[in-house]
Design a protein around this motif. Structure first.
Motif, short mmCIF file in Angstrom:
data_model
loop_
_atom_site.label_atom_id
_atom_site.label_comp_id
_atom_site.label_asym_id
_atom_site.label_seq_id
_atom_site.Cartn_x
_atom_site.Cartn_y
_atom_site.Cartn_z
N SER A 54 0.88 -1.16 0.00
CA SER A 54 0.00 0.00 0.00
C SER A 54 0.92 1.22 0.00
N ARG A 55 0.35 2.40 -0.20
CA ARG A 55 1.19 3.60 -0.24
C ARG A 55 1.47 4.09 1.18
N LEU A 56 2.57 4.82 1.31
CA LEU A 56 2.97 5.36 2.61
C LEU A 56 3.36 6.83 2.42
N MET A 57 2.65 7.69 3.13
CA MET A 57 3.05 9.10 3.15
C MET A 57 3.92 9.29 4.38
N VAL A 58 5.11 9.86 4.20
CA VAL A 58 5.98 10.11 5.35
C VAL A 58 5.96 11.61 5.64
N GLY B 44 8.39 19.71 8.18
CA GLY B 44 7.15 19.85 7.40
C GLY B 44 7.24 19.17 6.04
N GLU B 45 8.37 18.46 5.80
CA GLU B 45 8.54 17.77 4.50
C GLU B 45 7.59 16.58 4.42
N ILE B 46 7.07 16.34 3.21
CA ILE B 46 6.17 15.20 2.97
C ILE B 46 6.75 14.36 1.84
N ASP C 238 -4.50 3.50 2.66
CA ASP C 238 -3.05 3.65 2.72
C ASP C 238 -2.61 4.14 4.10
N ALA C 239 -1.31 4.29 4.27
CA ALA C 239 -0.77 4.61 5.61
C ALA C 239 0.05 5.90 5.59
N MET C 240 0.23 6.42 6.81
CA MET C 240 1.05 7.61 7.00
C MET C 240 2.03 7.32 8.13
N LEU C 241 3.28 7.69 7.94
CA LEU C 241 4.29 7.62 9.02
C LEU C 241 4.59 9.06 9.43
N ILE C 242 4.31 9.37 10.69
CA ILE C 242 4.60 10.72 11.22
C ILE C 242 5.87 10.58 12.06
N ILE C 243 6.88 11.30 11.67
CA ILE C 243 8.18 11.04 12.28
C ILE C 243 8.83 12.35 12.76
#
Length: 349
Positions: free
Chosen positions: A26-30, A36-38, A344-349
């Protein structure tokens, strides 16, 4: 923060009806909180953001087939019964939701299975759709539970407008699910495949397992503009000493602690000491996390894309920062990321 701060336009076609073909593709937004970079990646690329000694906190709850269809005595009307929680094992009492509720009154009997081998009697009203049922079944408790599994259906969310498929029984479950008790999957964990888990392990990433049995309250719409007036339903949870040791050791060694999903985060934030270490805990939590909120342990998290005005979105806003969350969600809609349970998923780092 008001409820209206969490509204956004979500095109219907972005609600995922089916999971990605392969879990980890699946897609991953980091989303980088400091800059603030995506970035746009695939889920299996998550391994690039973690190092030896970092910890991922997993919710090992297991979804049980909570949706049953029965018939009302005399009229034969088809009734959907959604099992929420077992109230008393010996008496076979369950807290349930019924649909259509207006037809179901105290004293009514419901029959399940082609041979009516399972019967339930309505013994109380709890909410407009909620009822307490007493199940009547001749066999042992183990046989009764087996009967529920046999007659039940995987409780994929209502917005998924299709019949449940045999594939859902496997895909609406994390590969590390162990402790049965959830009526909805901790969906951020659905993206982990056996192969990806193995690769993470080889790289030296440690896993800590907590249990939070996801209830439907997680998805209850917030209906008050003042968020402090919203009450979360209680959910059962367990944080073991073993999980505490893994997490606290990582913190002591300045390693990353990443919560996989909002449910893992709620479990951890419900059992934190004043020293900001994780404590063992067995019990219930109705913790509602919304901005502003000071997180105690996790420094990153994985989560799916949530629907407008949901409590899950409020937690993400608290963790990510409201403006950055809004920017990320605008980007997700523009880039046609898939939302919600199979999304899809998001990684907040």
């Amino acid at each position: 923060m008001k409820l209206s701060n969490f509204n956004f336009n979500l095109p219907a076609e972005l609600l995922a009806e089916f999971p990605a073909e392969n879990r980890d593709e699946s897609r991953l937004m980091v989303v980088h909180r400091k800059t603030g970079e995506i970035e746009h990646k695939m889920f299996k690329d998550i391994i690039d953001y973690f190092d030896d000694g970092d910890v991922m906190v997993l919710n090992n709850t297991k979804v049980f087939p909570a949706r049953l269809y029965g018939n009302k005595e005399k009229t034969g009307a088809r009734i959907e019964v959604f099992l929420l929680r077992e109230l008393n094992a010996e008496q076979r009492l369950w807290d349930v939701l019924v649909d259509p509720a207006r037809k179901i009154r105290i004293g009514n009997k419901l029959y399940f299975g082609d041979d009516d081998s399972l019967v339930a009697e309505v013994i109380d009203n709890t909410t407009s759709r909620g009822r307490t049922l007493r199940f009547l079944y001749d066999g042992s408790y183990e046989e009764f539970r087996q009967k529920l599994v046999e007659l039940g259906e995987t409780p994929i969310p209502k917005y998924i407008n299709r019949e449940v498929t045999p594939e859902d029984a496997e895909r609406y479950q994390t590969i590390y699910a162990k402790e049965e008790g959830a009526v909805a999957a901790p969906t951020a964990g659905l993206h982990f495949s056996k192969h990806l888990m193995k690769r993470l392990e080889i790289k030296g990433i440690n896993f800590a397992e907590v249990t939070l049995h996801v209830g439907l309250g997680t998805f209850n719409p917030v209906e008050v503009e003042d968020l402090s007036k919203h009450k979360m339903d209680s959910e059962e949870m367990v944080v073991t000493q073993e999980a505490c040791d893994v997490v606290n050791n990582a913190k002591a060694n300045k390693k990353k602690v990443c919560c996989i999903g909002t449910t893992s985060m709620r479990a951890m934030e419900s059992s934190v000491s004043s020293m900001k270490t994780l404590n063992p805990y067995t019990g219930w939590t109705n913790k509602f996390i919304y901005p502003p909120y000071d997180f105690s342990i996790a420094d990153c998290m994985v989560t799916n894309f949530h629907t407008p005005k949901s409590t899950l979105l409020m937690m993400i806003s608290a963790f990510c920062g409201h403006d950055l969350m809004k920017k990320a969600y605008e980007e997700a809609v523009k880039e046609k990321y898939k939302f919600y349970s199979y999304g899809d998923a998001m990684l907040i780092i």
